[in-house]
Design an enzyme around this catalytic site. Structure first.
Site, PDB file in Angstrom:
ATOM      1  N   TYR A 163     -10.473  -0.684  11.135  1.00 33.81           N
ATOM      2  CA  TYR A 163     -11.884  -0.181  10.491  1.00 33.81           C
ATOM      3  C   TYR A 163     -12.048  -0.816   9.217  1.00 33.81           C
ATOM      4  CZ  TYR A 163      -8.278   2.655   8.055  1.00 33.81           C
ATOM      5  OH  TYR A 163      -6.932   2.716   7.224  1.00 33.81           O
ATOM      6  N   PHE A 165       0.810  -1.221  -0.063  1.00 29.99           N
ATOM      7  CA  PHE A 165       0.008   0.048  -0.055  1.00 29.99           C
ATOM      8  C   PHE A 165       1.062   1.355   0.034  1.00 29.99           C
ATOM      9  CE2 PHE A 165      -2.942   2.976   2.074  1.00 29.99           C
ATOM     10  CZ  PHE A 165      -3.985   2.890   1.473  1.00 29.99           C
ATOM     11  N   ASP A 177       2.328  -6.013   7.666  1.00 26.31           N
ATOM     12  CA  ASP A 177       1.084  -5.136   7.689  1.00 26.31           C
ATOM     13  C   ASP A 177      -0.192  -6.251   7.760  1.00 26.31           C
ATOM     14  OD1 ASP A 177      -0.999  -3.396   7.123  1.00 26.31           O
ATOM     15  OD2 ASP A 177      -0.047  -2.034   6.604  1.00 26.31           O
ATOM     16  N   ARG A 221     -12.788  -3.869  -6.855  1.00 27.21           N
ATOM     17  CA  ARG A 221     -12.720  -4.704  -5.956  1.00 27.21           C
ATOM     18  C   ARG A 221     -13.790  -5.101  -5.160  1.00 27.21           C
ATOM     19  NH1 ARG A 221      -8.456  -2.439  -1.268  1.00 27.21           N
ATOM     20  NH2 ARG A 221     -10.267  -0.804  -1.044  1.00 27.21           N
TER      21      ARG A 221
HETATM   22  C1  PLP Z   1      -5.743   0.485   4.682  1.00 33.37           C
HETATM   23  C2  PLP Z   1      -4.430   0.599   4.814  1.00 33.37           C
HETATM   24  C3  PLP Z   1      -3.537   1.767   5.240  1.00 33.37           C
HETATM   25  C4  PLP Z   1      -4.216   2.901   5.872  1.00 33.37           C
HETATM   26  O1  PLP Z   1      -3.410   3.640   6.795  1.00 33.37           O
HETATM   27  P1  PLP Z   1      -4.054   4.565   7.764  1.00 33.37           P
HETATM   28  O2  PLP Z   1      -2.787   5.208   8.299  1.00 33.37           O
HETATM   29  O3  PLP Z   1      -5.120   4.014   8.734  1.00 33.37           O
HETATM   30  O4  PLP Z   1      -4.957   5.934   6.982  1.00 33.37           O
HETATM   31  C5  PLP Z   1      -2.129   1.592   5.434  1.00 33.37           C
HETATM   32  N1  PLP Z   1      -1.551   0.396   5.156  1.00 33.37           N
HETATM   33  C6  PLP Z   1      -2.284  -0.428   4.388  1.00 33.37           C
HETATM   34  C7  PLP Z   1      -1.475  -1.859   3.852  1.00 33.37           C
HETATM   35  C8  PLP Z   1      -3.796  -0.484   4.385  1.00 33.37           C
HETATM   36  O5  PLP Z   1      -4.461  -1.414   3.735  1.00 33.37           O
END
Ligand code: PLP
Length: 397
Positions: free
Chosen positions: A209, A113, A184, A356
């Protein structure tokens, strides 16, 4: 056996909606509305500042952390809540680099991500000490692990394609070359069985969330393997990670174990919503969840491939190599998704061309999946998506 009719009844789903986006924002658990109302009135409203002691607000990040820990195979006392996932990625990575001080390379993959990669990039620039971020295609991670790598930082399930990494095998390989791991679990926690302790992960982070249904802005979690907990240096040394926050010392001393990964004041209301959302998981067996998720995903793939020849599967065909989402490619994916949402089937779009769909057994049935396929087939058959309003891009896709 997990009773999925029972778990479905615990969610407040709008009439006429088939929700295939619980991988991005989980729906509202009925218990969360009630819990929030109670915490607002009886704790914040009535107790005021006394709530920190009397209502257990101060221990909440650890108490909730242990409940998350059960879902990801973490040892008791090794998970704490707080902040957003991007912050937790940065914290874990900074601590891992510090534990491997003679190495300079962070290895990740091109399926990660962007925020995780941006946080790594920002940290590298801040350190200014010869560190670098190296990204390779997901299939090439194992062979790219060599003795220059300080930390392997991966997202277990690819947010776009749903491709699933083998956490245990890659962690073992990383350790064999002297690297540490940061996993992650954004698309894993609540989506499939996870065993961070069994896999030997060094650090893990994730958000709540998505599959855990804590609501928009719900706090993230961080896991630190107990063997590192007293050595991990907290780069974000806030007062609530201090050994004695209310001593108000001028010098920072890290708290015990994973407590040191706390930063500032916890989001009490969001944590209350999360606690209520976690009640739903008390009677869920993760193996049952996985079996049902595969059943739903396989039915969707078969249905879409039979009815929509223009959509190309972007996820691994082998269910064992996928998380709990299915993606298809189409050059007009954005407009197709908007047309689908207009008909009550909610998924999302990820640039450049990915439609998705998340499969969340807690509240989705095989009938929902069959109906979603029918609606998608309708949208595709007559070019119903090709209208100006469906091509107009919103800020959030
Ligand atoms: C959803 C997601 C995020 C989002 O990060 P936030 O700081 O909560 O906005 C980060 N990394 C991955 C891999 C995600 O899927």
């Amino acid at each position: 056996m997990t009773d999925f009719a029972k778990t479905r009844a615990l969610f407040n789903l709008p009439e006429g909606v088939i929700y295939l986006d619980g991988n991005s924002l989980g729906p509202l658990p009925r218990g969360a509305s009630q819990r929030l109302a109670r915490v607002v009135e009886e704790e914040w409203g009535a107790l005021l500042i006394r709530g920190w002691n009397a209502a257990g607000w101060m221990e909440q990040p650890r108490r909730v952390g242990d409940r998350i820990g059960r879902l990801i195979g973490a040892e008791p006392g090794s998970v704490v809540m707080g902040d957003t996932l991007s912050i937790k990625v940065w914290q874990a990575l900074a601590a891992a680099l510090k534990l491997n001080p003679t190495r300079r390379v962070i290895l990740s993959d091109t399926g990660n991500f962007p925020s995780d990669l941006y946080m790594a990039d920002g940290l590298v620039k801040l350190l200014g000490d010869g560190h670098s971020l190296r990204t390779v295609p997901p299939e090439a991670v194992a062979e790219a692990l060599d003795e220059t790598v300080a930390v392997l930082m991966l997202t277990e399930v690819d947010y776009r394609t749903g491709r699933l990494h083998d956490m245990a095998a890659l962690t073992e390989r990383a350790h064999a070359v002297g690297a540490l791991t940061v996993w992650d679990l954004a698309h894993s926690a609540g989506a499939l069985p996870v065993d961070v302790a069994g896999a030997g992960a060094d650090f893990a982070v994730g958000c709540t969330y998505k599959y855990l249904n804590s609501g928009p802005g719900g706090p993230a979690f961080i896991y630190v393997a107990p063997r590192h907990a007293e050595a991990a240096v907290p780069a974000l040394s806030g007062w609530l990670g201090h050994a004695a926050p209310f001593a108000f010392d001028l010098d920072y001393r890290p708290g015990r174990g994973v407590e040191r990964m706390r930063v500032g004041t916890p989001p009490v209301l969001q944590l209350a919503a999360l606690e209520a959302a976690l009640d739903v998981w008390d009677e869920v067996d993760m193996q049952d969840l996985r079996a049902r998720s595969i059943e739903l995903s396989e039915a969707f793939i078969a249905g879409v491939e039979a009815a929509c020849p223009d959509l190309v599967l972007a996820s691994p065909r082998d269910a064992a190599a996928r998380g709990s989402q299915v993606s298809f490619r189409h050059p007009d994916g954005y407009a197709i998704m908007q047309a689908l949402i207009a008909r009550g089937v909610i998924g999302d779009f990820r640039a450049p061309d990915i439609l998705r769909f998340g499969f969340t057994p807690l509240y989705l049935t095989p009938e929902d999946v069959a109906r979603a396929v029918e609606v998608l087939a309708e949208v595709m058959a007559h070019g119903a998506w090709d209208r100006p309003e469906f091509h107009r891009r919103a800020a959030v896709t």
